[in-house]
Design a protein around this motif. Structure first.
Motif, PDB file in Angstrom:
ATOM      1  N   ARG A 240       6.806  -6.750 -10.279  1.00 11.32           N
ATOM      2  CA  ARG A 240       6.088  -8.000 -10.044  1.00 11.32           C
ATOM      3  C   ARG A 240       6.482  -8.707  -8.757  1.00 11.32           C
ATOM      4  O   ARG A 240       5.700  -9.480  -8.219  1.00 11.32           O
ATOM      5  N   GLU A 241       7.698  -8.458  -8.248  1.00  6.98           N
ATOM      6  CA  GLU A 241       8.135  -9.159  -7.030  1.00  6.98           C
ATOM      7  C   GLU A 241       7.806  -8.384  -5.752  1.00  6.98           C
ATOM      8  O   GLU A 241       8.118  -8.835  -4.659  1.00  6.98           O
ATOM      9  N   ARG A 242       7.221  -7.192  -5.911  1.00  3.27           N
ATOM     10  CA  ARG A 242       6.866  -6.419  -4.711  1.00  3.27           C
ATOM     11  C   ARG A 242       5.513  -6.856  -4.179  1.00  3.27           C
ATOM     12  O   ARG A 242       4.657  -7.305  -4.919  1.00  3.27           O
ATOM     13  N   ARG A 243       5.333  -6.694  -2.864  1.00  3.83           N
ATOM     14  CA  ARG A 243       4.043  -7.054  -2.280  1.00  3.83           C
ATOM     15  C   ARG A 243       2.989  -6.042  -2.699  1.00  3.83           C
ATOM     16  O   ARG A 243       3.255  -4.846  -2.798  1.00  3.83           O
TER      17      ARG A 243
ATOM     18  N   TYR B 113      -0.461  -9.060   1.224  1.00  6.50           N
ATOM     19  CA  TYR B 113       0.765  -9.754   1.639  1.00  6.50           C
ATOM     20  C   TYR B 113       1.291 -10.725   0.583  1.00  6.50           C
ATOM     21  O   TYR B 113       2.227 -11.465   0.848  1.00  6.50           O
TER      22      TYR B 113
ATOM     23  N   THR C  57       2.897 -11.017  -3.422  1.00 10.52           N
ATOM     24  CA  THR C  57       3.515 -10.188  -4.454  1.00 10.52           C
ATOM     25  C   THR C  57       2.592 -10.136  -5.673  1.00 10.52           C
ATOM     26  O   THR C  57       1.659 -10.940  -5.801  1.00 10.52           O
TER      27      THR C  57
ATOM     28  N   GLN D 176       2.417  -2.800  -0.988  1.00 10.87           N
ATOM     29  CA  GLN D 176       3.370  -1.709  -1.188  1.00 10.87           C
ATOM     30  C   GLN D 176       3.150  -1.015  -2.538  1.00 10.87           C
ATOM     31  O   GLN D 176       3.880  -0.088  -2.873  1.00 10.87           O
ATOM     32  N   TYR D 177       2.192  -1.473  -3.309  1.00  9.61           N
ATOM     33  CA  TYR D 177       1.949  -0.887  -4.632  1.00  9.61           C
ATOM     34  C   TYR D 177       1.314   0.497  -4.504  1.00  9.61           C
ATOM     35  O   TYR D 177       0.529   0.747  -3.596  1.00  9.61           O
TER      36      TYR D 177
ATOM     37  N   HIS E 297      11.367 -10.230   3.249  1.00  9.69           N
ATOM     38  CA  HIS E 297      10.328 -11.239   3.446  1.00  9.69           C
ATOM     39  C   HIS E 297       9.444 -10.848   4.638  1.00  9.69           C
ATOM     40  O   HIS E 297       9.744  -9.908   5.365  1.00  9.69           O
TER      41      HIS E 297
ATOM     42  N   GLU F 270       2.773 -13.483  -7.441  1.00  7.76           N
ATOM     43  CA  GLU F 270       1.992 -14.519  -6.739  1.00  7.76           C
ATOM     44  C   GLU F 270       0.504 -14.305  -6.965  1.00  7.76           C
ATOM     45  O   GLU F 270      -0.253 -15.265  -7.141  1.00  7.76           O
ATOM     46  N   THR F 271       0.087 -13.045  -6.949  1.00  9.39           N
ATOM     47  CA  THR F 271      -1.330 -12.735  -7.135  1.00  9.39           C
ATOM     48  C   THR F 271      -1.807 -13.198  -8.508  1.00  9.39           C
ATOM     49  O   THR F 271      -2.862 -13.836  -8.635  1.00  9.39           O
TER      50      THR F 271
END
Lengths: 312, 288
Positions: free
Chosen positions: B135-138, B97, B99, B141-142, A163, B102-103
């Motif tokens: 999908r759960e990565r920020r 910031y 994921t 970090q992609y 997080h 979320e985006t």
């Protein structure tokens, strides 16, 4: 009406979330909280003035750190978004430009809520630490630092779990410090005679941090639309300095008219009022209204100027 | 009944100016462009040819200096137009910031989706672009390829009638490019109109029905891909593999027709060869 506000709410939430998670936000908050814990411990070498000096220095600390947070937040959520193309994407397919700008201002207002809470708690805590001119209330100081350390440890643990450190720290201090303030009532008072443990007269001053920061957001927003972070912060600092010195620099009818055009922070500075027994809530109300009016006017100017701006 | 044109640009020019309003670069000159439902049209050109400027004018981020742009018969500023539009910009599409999930939820809510409809639609587009695992990565970090997939996913969220894609396969590996090209063809088959800009010739050739070649803002050529590439002066016959002596006999037989006739072995395109090798390796891995 509510449906029309929905995009604004979404942009605001995303902007606030994005700003809370930015590492610089965590660093700034930690720095402000650390200084807020240290300032009441400093030896001011002043007789019977310690409480006022602590209150004043905390007031200056929170005004400046809140403005820095809002400036950096504007750069993060507005400037970076413009340059990354997200803004273009949103206004091309989903939003009007006015909704996007309104959402950004609302997002910055949300970003500031934990700062406001932290400022209120530390200002009251500082009043307890500086209650006696000759001694420091060490149990209260130890509790503050222990809770801050615990918040950092919690945030680090959350960061290790993937997080955001900054957002976790914000959440932890927003929870732990108010609880700690309540627990202060249970701590021994030390050797001096009692009196008030916390100086609640500081709350009107704390209430005025928020409109000042909002005004800062309304200044930072248009600057972030056209510039990078450093020019934005520098230009914001210049406007702040002009606003703080407006009354002194601009005299006479013409000068006062120009002064009205500047975001003037002076109505919010209630340190002197506090020395005379605390600012009245009527003054706070009037200053809030003035702050909101100035913020709305600046936002309206920004919307008008940006309506035809090309997003190449 | 006349077919509705999703996009119609007539005589569009874009003249950039400096701070004082003096003209600097003529980025696009007298562009005419039409895209109909179910059609994939490519804007092809080298860097600086005016492709991105054209796309940005179509979505109202830049204002044309001359000419008119109509999307679904309306101004690009019309909110009803925005609701039917999917746009993939050249740059990234996400908040670093947040994921990926979320985006997409954020973009979906802005498009009026919510609740189970939003969840289902996000899951669908994640599958379509192959981003479910990340999908759960920020987003910060992609990889570039993942950011491109996320951009495509957000463009598809509202099931748009017109898709404007600026360099859609930029940063993708060959497998990703193949998937995206297949996706574009599927969307067109389902009735969506697609305008894509690219400087990758193979990409445009593979997926586009029509193309415009831009150079320094001017349209050098336009038309159906097949028509533009057809060479009336030549003919290619593809035969099964022949022994050298049989090939020599064949050449001897056709040489009297034309002295310039030649035979040469059939050469695969590198992309097709690479995909076949990777697919074979994948199949072996599964067997193992």
């Amino acid at each position: 009406m509510l449906a029309a506000l929905r995009p604004v709410r979404e942009v605001a939430l995303a902007a606030a979330r994005s700003a809370w998670r930015a590492p610089v936000h965590g660093v700034l908050l930690l720095l402000a909280l650390g200084l807020a814990g240290l300032l009441p411990l400093a030896d001011y070498l002043s007789f019977l003035e310690k409480r006022r000096l602590v209150a004043d220095s905390l007031q200056a600390l929170w005004l400046l750190s809140g403005l820095a947070a809002v400036g950096l937040g504007a750069c993060r959520t507005v400037g970076d978004e413009l340059r990354s193309g997200v803004c273009g994407l949103l206004v091309a397919t989903r939003l009007s430009r006015t909704s996007w700008l309104s959402g950004k201002l609302a997002g910055l207002a949300l970003l500031l809520l934990p700062w406001w809470l932290a400022a209120a708690v530390t200002q009251l805590w500082g009043s307890r630490l500086a209650f006696d001119d000759y001694r420091v209330d060490w149990p209260a100081a130890r509790l503050y630092w222990a809770l801050l350390l615990l918040a950092v440890l919690l945030a680090t643990w959350r960061a290790w779990r993937g997080h955001s450190f900054a957002a976790s720290l914000t959440a932890a201090v927003s929870l732990l410090l108010p609880l700690g303030l309540l627990a202060l009532g249970l701590l021994p008072r030390g050797a001096w005679s009692g009196g008030q443990l916390l100086d609640w007269r500081q709350l009107p001053a704390v209430a005025l941090y928020y409109p000042q920061w909002l005004l800062g957001a309304a200044v930072a927003l248009p600057l972030a639309l056209v510039g990078d972070a450093v020019p934005t912060l520098l230009a914001g600092a210049v406007v702040l300095a002009l606003g703080l010195t407006a009354d002194a620099l601009l005299s006479g009818p013409v000068g006062r008219s120009i002064g009205w055009l500047l975001p003037n922070w002076q109505p919010f500075q209630v340190g002197d009022q506090w020395v005379r027994g605390g600012a009245s809530w009527g003054l706070v109300q009037r200053a809030w209204l003035a702050g909101l009016a100035q913020t709305a006017a600046l936002w309206q100017l920004t919307v008008a100027a940006w309506a035809e701006h090309e997003l190449g | 009944m006349a077919v509705e044109r999703c996009l119609e640009a007539t005589g569009v020019s874009k003249q950039y100016t400096d701070f004082w309003g003096r003209p600097t670069v003529l980025a696009v000159e007298a562009l005419d462009l039409v895209v109909a439902p179910g059609e994939v049209v490519g804007l092809l050109g080298p860097n600086g040819s005016g492709k991105s400027t054209t796309v940005k004018m179509l979505v109202d981020l830049l204002r044309p200096s001359r000419g008119s742009i109509r999307l679904f018969g309306r101004s690009p500023r019309d909110p009803l137009v925005k609701a039917r539009l999917g746009y993939l910009p050249e740059e990234s599409c996400g908040y670093p910031y947040l994921t990926g999930l979320e985006t997409l939820h954020f973009y979906g809510r802005l498009q009026g989706l919510d609740g189970s409809r939003l969840t289902a639609r996000v899951a669908t587009v994640l599958d379509e672009v192959g981003l479910r695992a990340g999908r759960e990565r920020r987003v910060g970090q992609y990889s570039k390829g993942m950011q491109r997939r996320l951009g495509l996913a957000q463009a598809l969220l509202g099931q748009p009638a017109l898709l404007l894609l600026d360099e859609p396969t930029s940063g993708l590996d060959p497998l990703g490019r193949r998937d995206v090209k297949a996706l574009i063809r599927r969307l067109a088959a389902a009735g969506s109109a697609v305008l894509l800009s690219s400087h990758l010739l193979a990409e445009v050739e593979d997926v586009c029905d029509r193309l415009l070649i831009l150079h320094r803002g001017r349209t050098l050529a336009s038309g159906a891909v097949g028509d533009l590439l057809r060479q009336p002066q030549g003919l290619r016959a593809t035969l099964p593999q022949l022994a050298p002596e049989r090939a020599a006999e064949l050449l001897a037989a056709i040489r009297p027709l034309d002295e310039a006739a030649t035979t040469e072995p059939l050469i695969s395109r590198l992309e097709a060869y690479f995909l076949a090798v990777v697919a074979a390796a994948g199949a072996e891995g599964r067997d193992a």
